[in-house]
Design an enzyme around this catalytic site. Structure first.
Site, PDB file in Angstrom:
ATOM      1  N   HIS A  16       0.831  -1.219   0.000  1.00  0.00           N
ATOM      2  CA  HIS A  16       0.000   0.000   0.000  1.00  0.00           C
ATOM      3  C   HIS A  16       0.858   1.259   0.000  1.00  0.00           C
ATOM      4  O   HIS A  16       1.428   1.640   1.022  1.00  0.00           O
ATOM      5  CB  HIS A  16      -0.905   0.009   1.247  1.00  0.00           C
ATOM      6  CG  HIS A  16      -1.885   1.143   1.280  1.00  0.00           C
ATOM      7  ND1 HIS A  16      -3.250   0.946   1.357  1.00  0.00           N
ATOM      8  CD2 HIS A  16      -1.717   2.491   1.231  1.00  0.00           C
ATOM      9  CE1 HIS A  16      -3.867   2.118   1.361  1.00  0.00           C
ATOM     10  NE2 HIS A  16      -2.956   3.079   1.285  1.00  0.00           N
ATOM     11  N   HIS A  18       1.529   5.266  -2.438  1.00  0.00           N
ATOM     12  CA  HIS A  18       0.980   6.252  -3.382  1.00  0.00           C
ATOM     13  C   HIS A  18       2.139   6.902  -4.128  1.00  0.00           C
ATOM     14  O   HIS A  18       2.613   7.976  -3.743  1.00  0.00           O
ATOM     15  CB  HIS A  18       0.177   7.322  -2.626  1.00  0.00           C
ATOM     16  CG  HIS A  18      -1.024   6.800  -1.924  1.00  0.00           C
ATOM     17  ND1 HIS A  18      -2.297   6.902  -2.443  1.00  0.00           N
ATOM     18  CD2 HIS A  18      -1.149   6.132  -0.756  1.00  0.00           C
ATOM     19  CE1 HIS A  18      -3.162   6.332  -1.612  1.00  0.00           C
ATOM     20  NE2 HIS A  18      -2.498   5.852  -0.575  1.00  0.00           N
ATOM     21  N   GLN A 109      -9.609   8.966  -5.089  1.00  0.00           N
ATOM     22  CA  GLN A 109      -9.274   9.684  -3.842  1.00  0.00           C
ATOM     23  C   GLN A 109     -10.450  10.500  -3.299  1.00  0.00           C
ATOM     24  O   GLN A 109     -10.636  10.619  -2.095  1.00  0.00           O
ATOM     25  CB  GLN A 109      -8.082  10.620  -4.114  1.00  0.00           C
ATOM     26  CG  GLN A 109      -7.708  11.552  -2.976  1.00  0.00           C
ATOM     27  CD  GLN A 109      -6.992  10.837  -1.846  1.00  0.00           C
ATOM     28  OE1 GLN A 109      -5.842  10.453  -1.964  1.00  0.00           O
ATOM     29  NE2 GLN A 109      -7.689  10.645  -0.727  1.00  0.00           N
ATOM     30  N   HIS A 167      -9.417   1.733   0.257  1.00  0.00           N
ATOM     31  CA  HIS A 167      -9.143   2.480   1.473  1.00  0.00           C
ATOM     32  C   HIS A 167     -10.434   2.344   2.278  1.00  0.00           C
ATOM     33  O   HIS A 167     -11.471   2.880   1.882  1.00  0.00           O
ATOM     34  CB  HIS A 167      -8.868   3.952   1.175  1.00  0.00           C
ATOM     35  CG  HIS A 167      -7.479   4.217   0.688  1.00  0.00           C
ATOM     36  ND1 HIS A 167      -6.982   3.686  -0.471  1.00  0.00           N
ATOM     37  CD2 HIS A 167      -6.479   4.980   1.229  1.00  0.00           C
ATOM     38  CE1 HIS A 167      -5.724   4.110  -0.627  1.00  0.00           C
ATOM     39  NE2 HIS A 167      -5.394   4.879   0.389  1.00  0.00           N
ATOM     40  N   GLU A 170     -11.021   4.574   6.998  1.00  0.00           N
ATOM     41  CA  GLU A 170      -9.865   5.309   7.552  1.00  0.00           C
ATOM     42  C   GLU A 170     -10.396   6.517   8.308  1.00  0.00           C
ATOM     43  O   GLU A 170     -10.308   7.664   7.852  1.00  0.00           O
ATOM     44  CB  GLU A 170      -8.890   5.736   6.444  1.00  0.00           C
ATOM     45  CG  GLU A 170      -7.580   6.271   7.027  1.00  0.00           C
ATOM     46  CD  GLU A 170      -6.581   6.709   5.961  1.00  0.00           C
ATOM     47  OE1 GLU A 170      -6.937   6.717   4.764  1.00  0.00           O
ATOM     48  OE2 GLU A 170      -5.444   7.050   6.340  1.00  0.00           O
ATOM     49  N   ASP A 266       2.647   3.258   3.026  1.00  0.00           N
ATOM     50  CA  ASP A 266       1.667   4.268   2.638  1.00  0.00           C
ATOM     51  C   ASP A 266       2.346   5.528   2.083  1.00  0.00           C
ATOM     52  O   ASP A 266       2.495   5.672   0.891  1.00  0.00           O
ATOM     53  CB  ASP A 266       0.723   4.595   3.808  1.00  0.00           C
ATOM     54  CG  ASP A 266      -0.592   5.240   3.355  1.00  0.00           C
ATOM     55  OD1 ASP A 266      -0.745   5.503   2.144  1.00  0.00           O
ATOM     56  OD2 ASP A 266      -1.464   5.483   4.197  1.00  0.00           O
ATOM     57  N   TRP A 272       0.426  13.894   3.083  1.00  0.00           N
ATOM     58  CA  TRP A 272      -0.173  13.378   4.316  1.00  0.00           C
ATOM     59  C   TRP A 272       0.871  13.169   5.398  1.00  0.00           C
ATOM     60  O   TRP A 272       0.605  13.325   6.579  1.00  0.00           O
ATOM     61  CB  TRP A 272      -0.899  12.060   4.024  1.00  0.00           C
ATOM     62  CG  TRP A 272      -2.124  12.276   3.199  1.00  0.00           C
ATOM     63  CD1 TRP A 272      -3.385  12.541   3.677  1.00  0.00           C
ATOM     64  CD2 TRP A 272      -2.216  12.297   1.780  1.00  0.00           C
ATOM     65  NE1 TRP A 272      -4.240  12.722   2.627  1.00  0.00           N
ATOM     66  CE2 TRP A 272      -3.562  12.576   1.460  1.00  0.00           C
ATOM     67  CE3 TRP A 272      -1.303  12.108   0.753  1.00  0.00           C
ATOM     68  CZ2 TRP A 272      -4.010  12.668   0.142  1.00  0.00           C
ATOM     69  CZ3 TRP A 272      -1.740  12.206  -0.554  1.00  0.00           C
ATOM     70  CH2 TRP A 272      -3.083  12.485  -0.862  1.00  0.00           C
TER      71      TRP A 272
HETATM   72 ZN   LIG Z   1      -3.346   5.100   1.144  1.00  0.00          ZN
END
Ligand SMILES: [Zn+2]
Length: 353
Positions: A16, A18, A109, A167, A170, A266, A272
Site C-alpha cells: 500500500h 501512493h 481519492q 481504502h 480510515e 503508505d 499526508w
Molecule cells: Zn493510502
C-alpha cells in the site's frame, strides 16, 4: 562452503503506497496534520502534475524501496488525475527491467459518487490499464453511498476479472461500517484472496461485540487487512482530546481471529506524511510499538509479514532462487528483533536480473 551467518529471506513486498504523491510533501506542508488537509493539499498539487514529474518521482521512490529490499510495490493512483494514471501504468515495464514489480490500483481519492464525473474517471482508469479496482467508501457523502461504492467496486472488479483494494474506514468514527459490506461482497462473489481492505482504523474504535463479529467475518471472507501505522498514528485521533486514541487497526485481534494482515508504508514524503523513507522496517517498527506487539513471537511475526503475508496481492512470497535467478535478501543479523531494532536494512538485495 563458507558459512557467513546472517539471514536469507525473500524480498519484501509493499502492499500500500501512493507513488503519484510521493516526494511532494515539502511542496504543500500539512499544517493541521489532518487527513482532510492532506487530501485538500494533494488536490491542489494534482492539477499541476505532468507525466515527466510523476514518472521521475515514481522511479526515484521505487528505487528507494528496492535499495531497502522491497521488490514488489502496489501503488494506488488517484483517478482524478488522468496524467498520473497513464504515467504509472506506463511505468510498469521500466520498473520490471529494474527488477521491481508494480501493481496499480485505480483509487478514487475523492470518491466515486460525491460529484459528477468521478465515477467515469475511475472506470476510465481501469480501461487505461490499472490492475486493481479501488474505492474510498468512508469518504462518500452518506453511509448508504459508501456501501453503494463498495458494491460498485466489486461489480466492476468481477466484470473485468480484477482484484479489489479499498481504502476502508480510515476514520475514528466507530459507526463507520464499510468493512462488513466488503466482507459480504467478497463472500457473495467468491473473491477470497482477491480483496484487500486498507487502514480499517474505525475498527480500533468500534464497540467490542461489533469488532468481534466483523473480525470473524474478515477471516471467513479471506479479506486481507493492511495496516498503515506510520500515517495512521499521526492522522487518526486528531479530533480527540486526552486520552487520545491510536487509531491503528486491531492487528493482534485480527491475527487471533485468523485473518491475514499486511503492513503498508503508505506515504513516502507526501502531503499526508513527510517522514517516509521507503524502508519497510519503519512501519513494522512503528506497528510493534503502537500495536503492543512487543512479545518475542509478535515481533518475529511482524518482521516475517514483510516478506510473507505482504505478498498476498501477488498470490504468495517471491522466489528465493530459480533457474539461476535469485530474488532474495541477505541480512547481517540473523535475529528479526535485531533487524527491527537497528532498521539497517538488508546488506544484499538480489533483484533476480
Ligand atoms: Zn493510502
Amino acid at each position: 562452503m563458507v558459512h557467513v551467518g546472517g539471514r536469507l529471506t525473500p524480498p519484501i513486498a509493499e502492499p500500500h503506497c501512493h507513488l503519484d504523491a510521493a516526494l511532494l510533501g515539502a511542496r504543500a506542508p500539512n499544517r493541521s496534520g489532518t487527513l482532510r488537509e492532506g487530501i485538500r493539499n494533494w488536490a491542489a498539487l494534482r492539477s499541476e502534475l505532468t507525466a515527466e514529474d510523476v514518472t521521475a518521482r515514481a522511479i526515484e521512490t521505487a528505487e528507494m524501496y528496492a535499495a531497502r529490499g522491497t521488490l514488489r510495490i502496489r501503488t494506488h493512483v488517484d483517478t482524478g488525475s488522468r496524467v498520473a494514471v497513464e504515467a504509472l501504468v506506463a511505468l510498469k515495464p521500466e520498473l520490471l527491467r529494474r527488477g521491481i514489480e508494480l501493481q496499480v490500483v485505480a483509487f478514487p481519492q475523492e470518491g466515486i459518487l460525491r460529484a459528477p464525473g468521478r465515477r467515469a474517471a475511475w472506470e476510465a482508469a481501469i480501461d487505461a490499464g490499472c490492475d486493481v479496482v479501488g474505492a474510498i467508501p468512508h469518504f462518500e457523502r452518506t453511509t448508504e453511498e459508501g456501501w453503494e461504492s463498495v458494491r460498485l467496486a466489486f461489480a466492476l472488479a468481477e466484470e473485468r476479472g480484477l482484484p479489489v483494494d479499498l481504502h476502508c474506514d480510515e476514520t475514528d468514527d466507530p459507526q463507520c461500517r464499510n468493512l462488513e459490506v466488503v466482507c459480504a461482497q467478497a463472500l457473495d462473489r467468491g473473491m477470497a484472496g482477491l480483496v484487500v481492505a486498507g487502514h480499517c482504523t474505525a475498527l480500533h474504535s468500534a464497540p467490542e461485540p461489533y469488532a468481534a463479529k466483523v473480525m470473524e467475518l474478515v477471516a471467513e471472507a479471506g479479506v486481507m487487512v493492511v495496516a498503515n501505522p506510520l500515517d495512521n498514528i499521526v492522522l487518526q485521533g486528531r479530533y480527540d482530546g486526552y486520552p487520545r486514541r491510536r487509531g491503528v487497526t486491531r492487528v493482534d485481534q485480527l491475527w487471533a481471529a485468523g485473518a491475514t494482515v499486511g503492513i503498508g508504508h503508505d506515504s513516502v514524503q507526501d502531503p499526508w506524511y513527510r517522514l517516509g523513507t521507503a524502508c519497510m522496517l519503519d512501519p513494522a517498527w512503528m506497528l510493534v510499538h503502537v500495536g503492543h506487539l512487543t512479545s518475542e513471537a509478535d515481533m518475529i511475526k511482524v518482521f516475517e509479514t514483510l516478506h510473507g503475508a505482504n505478498h498476498g496481492p501477488w498470490g504468495g512470497p517471491d522466489l528465493l532462487y530459480e533457474e539461476g535467478r535469485a530474488r532474495l535478501l541477505w541480512w547481517e543479523d540473523a535475529d528479526p528483533v535485531e533487524i527491527l531494532r537497528t532498521r539497517k536494512g538488508p546488506a544484499v538485495v538480489e533483484r533476480g536480473l
